[in-house]
Motif scaffolding. Structure first.
Motif, PDB file in Angstrom:
ATOM      1  N   GLU A  34      51.748  18.352   8.173  1.00 31.43           N
ATOM      2  CA  GLU A  34      51.351  18.420   9.575  1.00 31.43           C
ATOM      3  C   GLU A  34      51.135  17.014  10.133  1.00 31.43           C
ATOM      4  O   GLU A  34      50.658  16.119   9.427  1.00 31.43           O
ATOM      5  CB  GLU A  34      50.077  19.248   9.709  1.00 31.43           C
ATOM      6  CG  GLU A  34      49.688  19.602  11.136  1.00 31.43           C
ATOM      7  CD  GLU A  34      48.421  20.431  11.186  1.00 31.43           C
ATOM      8  OE1 GLU A  34      48.283  21.246  12.118  1.00 31.43           O
ATOM      9  OE2 GLU A  34      47.565  20.266  10.294  1.00 31.43           O
ATOM     10  N   HIS A  35      51.532  16.824  11.410  1.00 33.51           N
ATOM     11  CA  HIS A  35      51.394  15.553  12.136  1.00 33.51           C
ATOM     12  C   HIS A  35      52.335  14.465  11.632  1.00 33.51           C
ATOM     13  O   HIS A  35      52.107  13.277  11.882  1.00 33.51           O
ATOM     14  CB  HIS A  35      49.950  15.049  12.112  1.00 33.51           C
ATOM     15  CG  HIS A  35      48.953  16.052  12.608  1.00 33.51           C
ATOM     16  ND1 HIS A  35      49.066  16.667  13.831  1.00 33.51           N
ATOM     17  CD2 HIS A  35      47.836  16.561  12.021  1.00 33.51           C
ATOM     18  CE1 HIS A  35      48.053  17.511  13.994  1.00 33.51           C
ATOM     19  NE2 HIS A  35      47.302  17.476  12.904  1.00 33.51           N
ATOM     20  N   THR A  36      53.398  14.842  10.922  1.00 25.95           N
ATOM     21  CA  THR A  36      54.445  13.886  10.547  1.00 25.95           C
ATOM     22  C   THR A  36      55.733  14.282  11.257  1.00 25.95           C
ATOM     23  O   THR A  36      55.772  15.276  11.993  1.00 25.95           O
ATOM     24  CB  THR A  36      54.660  13.867   9.026  1.00 25.95           C
ATOM     25  OG1 THR A  36      55.072  15.178   8.591  1.00 25.95           O
ATOM     26  CG2 THR A  36      53.381  13.473   8.296  1.00 25.95           C
ATOM     27  N   ARG A  79      58.476  14.625  22.694  1.00 29.65           N
ATOM     28  CA  ARG A  79      58.109  14.602  21.270  1.00 29.65           C
ATOM     29  C   ARG A  79      59.282  14.981  20.373  1.00 29.65           C
ATOM     30  O   ARG A  79      59.083  15.284  19.193  1.00 29.65           O
ATOM     31  CB  ARG A  79      56.924  15.529  21.002  1.00 29.65           C
ATOM     32  CG  ARG A  79      57.167  17.006  21.162  1.00 29.65           C
ATOM     33  CD  ARG A  79      55.896  17.808  20.957  1.00 29.65           C
ATOM     34  NE  ARG A  79      56.138  19.224  20.771  1.00 29.65           N
ATOM     35  CZ  ARG A  79      56.267  19.820  19.592  1.00 29.65           C
ATOM     36  NH1 ARG A  79      56.185  19.099  18.485  1.00 29.65           N
ATOM     37  NH2 ARG A  79      56.484  21.111  19.497  1.00 29.65           N
ATOM     38  N   SER A  91      55.489  14.398  15.069  1.00 29.43           N
ATOM     39  CA  SER A  91      54.111  14.904  14.959  1.00 29.43           C
ATOM     40  C   SER A  91      54.086  16.435  15.025  1.00 29.43           C
ATOM     41  O   SER A  91      53.489  17.021  15.928  1.00 29.43           O
ATOM     42  CB  SER A  91      53.238  14.300  16.068  1.00 29.43           C
ATOM     43  OG  SER A  91      51.883  14.621  15.856  1.00 29.43           O
ATOM     44  N   THR A  93      53.355  20.408  14.240  1.00 34.12           N
ATOM     45  CA  THR A  93      52.189  21.242  13.950  1.00 34.12           C
ATOM     46  C   THR A  93      52.671  22.557  13.349  1.00 34.12           C
ATOM     47  O   THR A  93      53.877  22.796  13.235  1.00 34.12           O
ATOM     48  CB  THR A  93      51.374  21.521  15.224  1.00 34.12           C
ATOM     49  OG1 THR A  93      52.175  22.285  16.138  1.00 34.12           O
ATOM     50  CG2 THR A  93      50.929  20.220  15.895  1.00 34.12           C
TER      51      THR A  93
END
Length: 292
Positions: A34-36, A79, A91, A93
């Motif tokens: 998560e968040h990569t 994003r 990023s 989720t």
């Protein structure tokens, strides 16, 4: 034979070959934390069209566009980027997990549509679990403590602690633990079960997380409650005893009602009344005379 084979080879090289658009992915299954950033690869080859139309779609309850008409949809704007046909989501989720489809349309090719599927799985480290521990419980009652972490991917496993000491269930312990469901069950709590309880969730992605320890007190029933329970138990025992006595009495015939017996004396009617005296003397005849 050699002279005949050479012209055939030359003819094959110069003859038009009917090709179609081909689409593939070098990594059809992607797992990232998560968040990569998640890179969803998509490579294509066309016969003639050097500028084919590229689309990305995500499959869920329905099919939603990710990239269409050279731009991203609202939820991916700012994003996500695309290079060639390879899609990169920054990023990520847990909501980004799912199945993605890369579609390439080359209108000038013989077969003008090709597609490849990429599955994205976003790994989530453990979160602080929710723990349900009552503040007090009566001695001798059964008890279940609950622990749950709904956000971790893969699903978390659980461990319970009492007074900062890990609990391990066995055949000799008065409790059982389900490490997958997060439950701690007591068949009959006692005074020794009083203490501070907390639960810890863990998986292969990140460090374990624990809830705040909560106090559990095992208390005895108050005197009034004991009296009420004893009175109720005595009353039920008395009612049961009476029912048993009635059943036994009926089986032995003690409780049958007496039947009325008919009188054996026969009924005799009263005697008839005497006849009335004769008052009419007109028809009376004297058969004898009496002389004195």
């Amino acid at each position: 034979m050699k002279m005949l084979a050479l012209p055939l080879l030359i003819a094959l090289f110069h003859s038009p070959v009917c090709l179609s658009v081909t689409v593939s992915s070098s990594k059809p299954k992607v797992e990232v934390h998560e968040h990569t950033d998640a890179v969803l690869s998509c490579e294509f080859r066309t016969e003639k069209d050097q500028s084919p139309r590229i689309e990305w779609k995500k499959r869920g309850k329905g099919v939603a566009f990710v990239y269409f008409d050279h731009k991203f949809s609202k939820s991916y704007t700012g994003r996500a980027t695309i290079e060639g046909a390879t899609l990169t989501i920054h990023s990520v989720t847990q909501k980004d997990s799912g199945e993605y489809r890369c579609e390439v349309t080359a209108s000038g090719d013989h077969v003008n549509l090709g597609e490849a599927t990429v599955t994205l799985n976003v790994l989530v480290p453990p979160h602080v679990p929710s723990c349900e521990v009552p503040s007090s419980v009566f001695m001798g009652s059964d008890l279940e403590l609950l622990c749950k972490d709904k956000l971790s991917v893969p699903p978390a496993t659980y461990r319970w602690y009492k007074d900062n000491k890990a609990l391990t269930a066995s055949a000799d312990t008065a409790y059982s633990i389900d490490t997958n469901k997060g439950t701690l069950k007591f068949k009959s709590v006692s005074k020794v079960d009083t203490g501070m309880y907390r639960c810890e969730s863990s998986n292969s992605v990140g460090a374990p997380k624990s809830c705040v320890a909560q106090q559990l007190k095992v208390v005895e029933y108050p005197l009034t409650m004991t009296i009420l329970i004893a009175g109720a138990a005595g009353f039920l025992a008395l009612v049961l005893f009476c029912c048993i006595c009635v059943c036994v009495c009926r089986r032995r015939g003690c409780c049958k009602k007496g039947k009325k017996t008919k009188s054996t004396k026969s009924f005799s009617p009263p005697p008839p009344p005497p006849p009335p005296p004769i008052r009419n003397l007109k028809h009376y005849k004297q058969t004898q005379s009496f002389m004195i």
